[in-house]
Scaffold this motif. Structure first.
Motif, PDB file in Angstrom:
ATOM      1  N   LYS A   1       1.075  -5.232  11.389  1.00 58.89           N
ATOM      2  CA  LYS A   1      -0.140  -5.990  11.071  1.00 58.89           C
ATOM      3  C   LYS A   1      -1.344  -5.231  11.602  1.00 58.89           C
ATOM      4  O   LYS A   1      -1.394  -4.870  12.780  1.00 58.89           O
ATOM      5  CB  LYS A   1      -0.083  -7.387  11.685  1.00 58.89           C
ATOM      6  CG  LYS A   1       0.949  -8.277  11.011  1.00 58.89           C
ATOM      7  CD  LYS A   1       0.865  -9.678  11.534  1.00 58.89           C
ATOM      8  CE  LYS A   1       1.992 -10.561  11.020  1.00 58.89           C
ATOM      9  NZ  LYS A   1       2.190 -10.540   9.579  1.00 58.89           N
TER      10      LYS A   1
ATOM     11  N   SER B   1      -7.924 -10.453  13.628  1.00 57.77           N
ATOM     12  CA  SER B   1      -8.742 -10.554  12.406  1.00 57.77           C
ATOM     13  C   SER B   1      -9.065 -12.001  12.050  1.00 57.77           C
ATOM     14  O   SER B   1      -9.904 -12.263  11.192  1.00 57.77           O
ATOM     15  CB  SER B   1      -8.063  -9.852  11.233  1.00 57.77           C
ATOM     16  OG  SER B   1      -6.838 -10.476  10.932  1.00 57.77           O
TER      17      SER B   1
ATOM     18  N   TYR C   1       0.850  -1.194   0.000  1.00 61.69           N
ATOM     19  CA  TYR C   1       0.000   0.000   0.000  1.00 61.69           C
ATOM     20  C   TYR C   1       0.883   1.241   0.000  1.00 61.69           C
ATOM     21  O   TYR C   1       1.905   1.285   0.688  1.00 61.69           O
ATOM     22  CB  TYR C   1      -0.902  -0.001   1.223  1.00 61.69           C
ATOM     23  CG  TYR C   1      -1.763  -1.237   1.306  1.00 61.69           C
ATOM     24  CD1 TYR C   1      -2.910  -1.349   0.538  1.00 61.69           C
ATOM     25  CD2 TYR C   1      -1.409  -2.289   2.130  1.00 61.69           C
ATOM     26  CE1 TYR C   1      -3.695  -2.486   0.592  1.00 61.69           C
ATOM     27  CE2 TYR C   1      -2.188  -3.437   2.198  1.00 61.69           C
ATOM     28  CZ  TYR C   1      -3.321  -3.531   1.433  1.00 61.69           C
ATOM     29  OH  TYR C   1      -4.087  -4.656   1.486  1.00 61.69           O
TER      30      TYR C   1
ATOM     31  N   ILE D   1      -4.356  -6.816   7.168  1.00 64.28           N
ATOM     32  CA  ILE D   1      -3.444  -6.315   6.148  1.00 64.28           C
ATOM     33  C   ILE D   1      -2.130  -5.989   6.854  1.00 64.28           C
ATOM     34  O   ILE D   1      -2.030  -6.107   8.078  1.00 64.28           O
ATOM     35  CB  ILE D   1      -3.982  -5.042   5.438  1.00 64.28           C
ATOM     36  CG1 ILE D   1      -4.180  -3.904   6.439  1.00 64.28           C
ATOM     37  CG2 ILE D   1      -5.265  -5.346   4.676  1.00 64.28           C
ATOM     38  CD1 ILE D   1      -4.444  -2.568   5.782  1.00 64.28           C
ATOM     39  N   GLU D   2      -1.148  -5.558   6.078  1.00 66.82           N
ATOM     40  CA  GLU D   2       0.116  -5.153   6.679  1.00 66.82           C
ATOM     41  C   GLU D   2       0.539  -3.820   6.096  1.00 66.82           C
ATOM     42  O   GLU D   2       0.531  -3.650   4.872  1.00 66.82           O
ATOM     43  CB  GLU D   2       1.177  -6.228   6.402  1.00 66.82           C
ATOM     44  CG  GLU D   2       2.337  -6.129   7.351  1.00 66.82           C
ATOM     45  CD  GLU D   2       3.212  -7.377   7.338  1.00 66.82           C
ATOM     46  OE1 GLU D   2       2.674  -8.492   7.446  1.00 66.82           O
ATOM     47  OE2 GLU D   2       4.426  -7.196   7.203  1.00 66.82           O
ATOM     48  N   LEU D   3       0.834  -2.852   6.957  1.00 62.94           N
ATOM     49  CA  LEU D   3       1.296  -1.540   6.513  1.00 62.94           C
ATOM     50  C   LEU D   3       2.698  -1.323   7.058  1.00 62.94           C
ATOM     51  O   LEU D   3       2.873  -1.179   8.270  1.00 62.94           O
ATOM     52  CB  LEU D   3       0.367  -0.430   7.018  1.00 62.94           C
ATOM     53  CG  LEU D   3      -1.064  -0.436   6.502  1.00 62.94           C
ATOM     54  CD1 LEU D   3      -1.861   0.693   7.129  1.00 62.94           C
ATOM     55  CD2 LEU D   3      -1.093  -0.314   4.986  1.00 62.94           C
TER      56      LEU D   3
ATOM     57  N   VAL E   1     -11.858  -4.574  -0.429  1.00 60.67           N
ATOM     58  CA  VAL E   1     -11.245  -4.774   0.886  1.00 60.67           C
ATOM     59  C   VAL E   1     -12.033  -5.816   1.680  1.00 60.67           C
ATOM     60  O   VAL E   1     -11.472  -6.731   2.277  1.00 60.67           O
ATOM     61  CB  VAL E   1     -11.184  -3.442   1.670  1.00 60.67           C
ATOM     62  CG1 VAL E   1     -10.651  -3.683   3.079  1.00 60.67           C
ATOM     63  CG2 VAL E   1     -10.307  -2.429   0.933  1.00 60.67           C
TER      64      VAL E   1
ATOM     65  N   ARG F   1     -10.723  -8.288   8.118  1.00 63.06           N
ATOM     66  CA  ARG F   1      -9.578  -8.871   7.436  1.00 63.06           C
ATOM     67  C   ARG F   1      -8.289  -8.239   7.957  1.00 63.06           C
ATOM     68  O   ARG F   1      -8.305  -7.165   8.562  1.00 63.06           O
ATOM     69  CB  ARG F   1      -9.677  -8.691   5.920  1.00 63.06           C
ATOM     70  CG  ARG F   1      -9.576  -7.258   5.472  1.00 63.06           C
ATOM     71  CD  ARG F   1      -9.377  -7.159   3.989  1.00 63.06           C
ATOM     72  NE  ARG F   1      -8.048  -7.581   3.597  1.00 63.06           N
ATOM     73  CZ  ARG F   1      -7.567  -7.390   2.380  1.00 63.06           C
ATOM     74  NH1 ARG F   1      -8.313  -6.844   1.437  1.00 63.06           N
ATOM     75  NH2 ARG F   1      -6.342  -7.757   2.076  1.00 63.06           N
TER      76      ARG F   1
ATOM     77  N   ASP G   1      -3.354  -5.696  14.757  1.00 66.24           N
ATOM     78  CA  ASP G   1      -3.997  -7.001  14.602  1.00 66.24           C
ATOM     79  C   ASP G   1      -3.507  -8.010  15.625  1.00 66.24           C
ATOM     80  O   ASP G   1      -4.216  -8.955  15.961  1.00 66.24           O
ATOM     81  CB  ASP G   1      -3.760  -7.514  13.175  1.00 66.24           C
ATOM     82  CG  ASP G   1      -4.835  -8.484  12.733  1.00 66.24           C
ATOM     83  OD1 ASP G   1      -5.815  -8.669  13.479  1.00 66.24           O
ATOM     84  OD2 ASP G   1      -4.698  -9.045  11.640  1.00 66.24           O
TER      85      ASP G   1
ATOM     86  N   ILE H   1      -6.097   2.016   0.918  1.00 65.92           N
ATOM     87  CA  ILE H   1      -6.180   0.549   1.050  1.00 65.92           C
ATOM     88  C   ILE H   1      -6.904  -0.069  -0.136  1.00 65.92           C
ATOM     89  O   ILE H   1      -6.553  -1.150  -0.591  1.00 65.92           O
ATOM     90  CB  ILE H   1      -6.889   0.170   2.370  1.00 65.92           C
ATOM     91  CG1 ILE H   1      -6.220   0.871   3.560  1.00 65.92           C
ATOM     92  CG2 ILE H   1      -6.891  -1.332   2.564  1.00 65.92           C
ATOM     93  CD1 ILE H   1      -4.741   0.588   3.721  1.00 65.92           C
TER      94      ILE H   1
END
Ligand code: FES
Length: 110
Positions: free
Chosen positions: A33, A58, A2, A27-29, A18, A25, A48, A12
């Motif tokens: 996490k 999640s 992202y 995601i990883e930024l 999404v 759900r 997360d 996102i």
């Protein structure tokens, strides 16, 4: 992957992409996490990783505004990150979100 805008917001993606059949759900930024949780057309973003252990929120049971950690069943309010039940005692970091033209953006808190 992202992309981070200059103002710190990550785009996102389109809401329909999404969230599929599931209202949460992970995601990883940039190595962090993040769990995304959809509640009444609003998206809440939390760290997360459960503050009690190494499970991903999640992956837990998500209903209403509460997610149950898949490892020891502690509950977290996804709207605030507040710990609701043992064995989780520390709140989860909550991140900023916004939806613009049906695209979800997330900005990480320090
Ligand atoms: S790891 Fe989440 S409740 Fe223990």
């Amino acid at each position: 992957m992202y992309e981070r805008g200059e103002d710190g917001w990550y785009a996102i993606g389109a809401m329909a992409e999404v969230f599929g059949a599931r209202a949460c759900r992970g995601i990883e930024l940039e190595g962090v996490k993040i769990g995304l949780f959809l509640v009444d057309d609003e998206v809440h973003a939390l760290d997360d990783i459960c503050t009690h252990g190494a499970a991903l929120l999640s992956n837990g049971e998500f209903e209403g505004h509460e997610v149950e950690c898949p490892l020891h069943a502690g509950l977290v309010d996804v709207r605030t990150g507040r710990a609701l039940s043992a064995p989780i005692t520390r709140d989860t970091r909550h991140h900023e979100t916004r939806i613009e033209a049906d695209v979800l953006y997330v900005r990480l808190q320090a």
